[in-house]
Design an enzyme around this catalytic site. Structure first.
Site, PDB file in Angstrom:
ATOM      1  N   PRO A  26       0.801  -1.222   0.000  1.00  0.00           N
ATOM      2  CA  PRO A  26       0.000   0.000   0.000  1.00  0.00           C
ATOM      3  C   PRO A  26       0.837   1.277   0.000  1.00  0.00           C
ATOM      4  O   PRO A  26       1.859   1.374   0.679  1.00  0.00           O
ATOM      5  CB  PRO A  26      -0.804  -0.091   1.299  1.00  0.00           C
ATOM      6  CG  PRO A  26      -0.872  -1.541   1.599  1.00  0.00           C
ATOM      7  CD  PRO A  26       0.418  -2.121   1.093  1.00  0.00           C
ATOM      8  N   ASN A  27       0.361   2.204  -0.772  1.00  0.00           N
ATOM      9  CA  ASN A  27       0.873   3.577  -0.868  1.00  0.00           C
ATOM     10  C   ASN A  27       2.210   3.709  -1.584  1.00  0.00           C
ATOM     11  O   ASN A  27       2.677   4.820  -1.806  1.00  0.00           O
ATOM     12  CB  ASN A  27       0.941   4.245   0.512  1.00  0.00           C
ATOM     13  CG  ASN A  27      -0.423   4.334   1.152  1.00  0.00           C
ATOM     14  OD1 ASN A  27      -1.375   4.782   0.520  1.00  0.00           O
ATOM     15  ND2 ASN A  27      -0.533   3.880   2.379  1.00  0.00           N
ATOM     16  N   ARG A  76       4.716  11.272  -2.096  1.00  0.00           N
ATOM     17  CA  ARG A  76       4.417  11.090  -0.676  1.00  0.00           C
ATOM     18  C   ARG A  76       5.665  11.319   0.173  1.00  0.00           C
ATOM     19  O   ARG A  76       6.650  10.595   0.054  1.00  0.00           O
ATOM     20  CB  ARG A  76       3.901   9.671  -0.429  1.00  0.00           C
ATOM     21  CG  ARG A  76       3.637   9.377   1.022  1.00  0.00           C
ATOM     22  CD  ARG A  76       3.216   7.932   1.232  1.00  0.00           C
ATOM     23  NE  ARG A  76       3.064   7.673   2.656  1.00  0.00           N
ATOM     24  CZ  ARG A  76       3.347   6.542   3.235  1.00  0.00           C
ATOM     25  NH1 ARG A  76       3.773   5.528   2.524  1.00  0.00           N
ATOM     26  NH2 ARG A  76       3.185   6.402   4.521  1.00  0.00           N
ATOM     27  N   TYR A  86      10.860   9.448   1.917  1.00  0.00           N
ATOM     28  CA  TYR A  86      10.908   8.394   0.901  1.00  0.00           C
ATOM     29  C   TYR A  86      11.683   8.775  -0.363  1.00  0.00           C
ATOM     30  O   TYR A  86      11.884   7.929  -1.226  1.00  0.00           O
ATOM     31  CB  TYR A  86       9.482   7.968   0.516  1.00  0.00           C
ATOM     32  CG  TYR A  86       8.719   7.416   1.688  1.00  0.00           C
ATOM     33  CD1 TYR A  86       9.051   6.178   2.228  1.00  0.00           C
ATOM     34  CD2 TYR A  86       7.679   8.132   2.267  1.00  0.00           C
ATOM     35  CE1 TYR A  86       8.357   5.663   3.320  1.00  0.00           C
ATOM     36  CE2 TYR A  86       6.980   7.622   3.356  1.00  0.00           C
ATOM     37  CZ  TYR A  86       7.325   6.400   3.876  1.00  0.00           C
ATOM     38  OH  TYR A  86       6.646   5.887   4.949  1.00  0.00           O
ATOM     39  N   ASN A 127       8.415  -5.246  -0.340  1.00  0.00           N
ATOM     40  CA  ASN A 127       8.213  -4.022   0.428  1.00  0.00           C
ATOM     41  C   ASN A 127       6.713  -3.968   0.697  1.00  0.00           C
ATOM     42  O   ASN A 127       5.946  -3.513  -0.145  1.00  0.00           O
ATOM     43  CB  ASN A 127       8.682  -2.783  -0.328  1.00  0.00           C
ATOM     44  CG  ASN A 127       8.550  -1.526   0.515  1.00  0.00           C
ATOM     45  OD1 ASN A 127       7.862  -1.505   1.524  1.00  0.00           O
ATOM     46  ND2 ASN A 127       9.213  -0.465   0.077  1.00  0.00           N
ATOM     47  N   ALA A 131       3.029  -0.454   4.982  1.00  0.00           N
ATOM     48  CA  ALA A 131       2.455  -0.511   6.326  1.00  0.00           C
ATOM     49  C   ALA A 131       1.981  -1.912   6.701  1.00  0.00           C
ATOM     50  O   ALA A 131       1.885  -2.231   7.892  1.00  0.00           O
ATOM     51  CB  ALA A 131       1.313   0.489   6.450  1.00  0.00           C
ATOM     52  N   GLU A 153      12.881  -8.813   2.876  1.00  0.00           N
ATOM     53  CA  GLU A 153      12.066  -7.662   3.263  1.00  0.00           C
ATOM     54  C   GLU A 153      12.854  -6.386   2.989  1.00  0.00           C
ATOM     55  O   GLU A 153      14.027  -6.285   3.348  1.00  0.00           O
ATOM     56  CB  GLU A 153      11.732  -7.772   4.753  1.00  0.00           C
ATOM     57  CG  GLU A 153      10.923  -6.631   5.313  1.00  0.00           C
ATOM     58  CD  GLU A 153      10.693  -6.763   6.810  1.00  0.00           C
ATOM     59  OE1 GLU A 153      10.296  -5.760   7.407  1.00  0.00           O
ATOM     60  OE2 GLU A 153      10.913  -7.863   7.387  1.00  0.00           O
ATOM     61  N   HIS A 156      12.760  -1.953   2.895  1.00  0.00           N
ATOM     62  CA  HIS A 156      12.146  -0.665   3.245  1.00  0.00           C
ATOM     63  C   HIS A 156      13.025   0.450   2.712  1.00  0.00           C
ATOM     64  O   HIS A 156      14.257   0.365   2.787  1.00  0.00           O
ATOM     65  CB  HIS A 156      12.007  -0.514   4.757  1.00  0.00           C
ATOM     66  CG  HIS A 156      11.157  -1.572   5.370  1.00  0.00           C
ATOM     67  ND1 HIS A 156       9.788  -1.557   5.294  1.00  0.00           N
ATOM     68  CD2 HIS A 156      11.487  -2.710   6.042  1.00  0.00           C
ATOM     69  CE1 HIS A 156       9.307  -2.615   5.897  1.00  0.00           C
ATOM     70  NE2 HIS A 156      10.322  -3.343   6.346  1.00  0.00           N
ATOM     71  N   ARG A 159      12.156   5.599  13.051  1.00  0.00           N
ATOM     72  CA  ARG A 159      10.873   6.287  12.884  1.00  0.00           C
ATOM     73  C   ARG A 159       9.938   5.978  14.051  1.00  0.00           C
ATOM     74  O   ARG A 159      10.395   5.562  15.111  1.00  0.00           O
ATOM     75  CB  ARG A 159      10.278   5.904  11.532  1.00  0.00           C
ATOM     76  CG  ARG A 159      11.203   6.355  10.379  1.00  0.00           C
ATOM     77  CD  ARG A 159      10.630   6.162   9.026  1.00  0.00           C
ATOM     78  NE  ARG A 159       9.358   6.858   8.893  1.00  0.00           N
ATOM     79  CZ  ARG A 159       8.449   6.541   7.985  1.00  0.00           C
ATOM     80  NH1 ARG A 159       8.665   5.545   7.144  1.00  0.00           N
ATOM     81  NH2 ARG A 159       7.318   7.210   7.904  1.00  0.00           N
ATOM     82  N   ARG A 209       6.399   1.326  13.830  1.00  0.00           N
ATOM     83  CA  ARG A 209       7.089   0.789  12.657  1.00  0.00           C
ATOM     84  C   ARG A 209       8.246  -0.136  13.042  1.00  0.00           C
ATOM     85  O   ARG A 209       8.882  -0.729  12.179  1.00  0.00           O
ATOM     86  CB  ARG A 209       7.612   1.923  11.776  1.00  0.00           C
ATOM     87  CG  ARG A 209       6.520   2.775  11.181  1.00  0.00           C
ATOM     88  CD  ARG A 209       7.093   3.804  10.223  1.00  0.00           C
ATOM     89  NE  ARG A 209       6.135   4.837   9.906  1.00  0.00           N
ATOM     90  CZ  ARG A 209       5.171   4.726   8.967  1.00  0.00           C
ATOM     91  NH1 ARG A 209       5.080   3.634   8.260  1.00  0.00           N
ATOM     92  NH2 ARG A 209       4.335   5.721   8.759  1.00  0.00           N
TER      93      ARG A 209
END
Length: 143
Positions: A10-11, A18, A23, A74, A77, A98, A100, A107, A111
């Site tokens: 998502p996103n 964003r 990012y 990735n 969330a 994984e 990110h 953060r 998270r």
């Protein structure tokens, strides 16, 4: 031909727009192009997908895992909330790295926990789009 799956949650379709301070300015298409170039140079086929829907990611993880293809994931969330992705990775015996873009441990505290990490081969975080390249290199070294 070896196939590598890169799955984005998502996103991530909003990359470049964003929160660029966190990012960066690269878009998801930029990430795809960078990976396609590296894969082509190594004779590897790339499957690159993004969805805002957890069920899509679960299905894609199952498909790739059952075919024996490595996955760079990735989950966005969903990393911090999805037991379904955990179960899909474990159930399909998927080989997952994984990824990110940001350093999630620097953060917000929510998270810091990942449901993916316990079933992943490894975790790469905090290097922006280069995180994907580092994951791809790890995959290619272990094929």
């Amino acid at each position: 031909m070896t196939v590598v799956h890169v799955l984005n949650g998502p996103n991530l379709n909003l990359l470049g727009k964003r929160e660029p301070v966190i990012y960066g300015s690269a878009t998801l298409d930029d990430v795809r192009a960078m990976l396609e170039e590296r894969c082509a140079a190594r004779g590897v086929s790339l499957v690159f997908r993004q969805s805002n829907h957890e069920g899509d990611l679960v299905t894609w993880v199952q498909e790739a895992g059952q075919s024996g293809a490595p996955i760079i994931l990735n989950a966005g969330a969903l990393t911090h909330t999805s037991i379904a992705l955990y179960d899909a990775i474990k159930g399909a015996n998927a080989s997952v790295i994984e990824v990110h873009l940001s350093n999630v441990h620097a953060r917000e505290s929510f998270r810091h926990h990942s449901y993916i990490s316990p079933v992943a081969r490894g975790v790469i975080a905090g290097f922006g789009p280069t995180s994907y390249l580092l994951a791809l290199e790890a995959v290619l070294e272990n094929i």
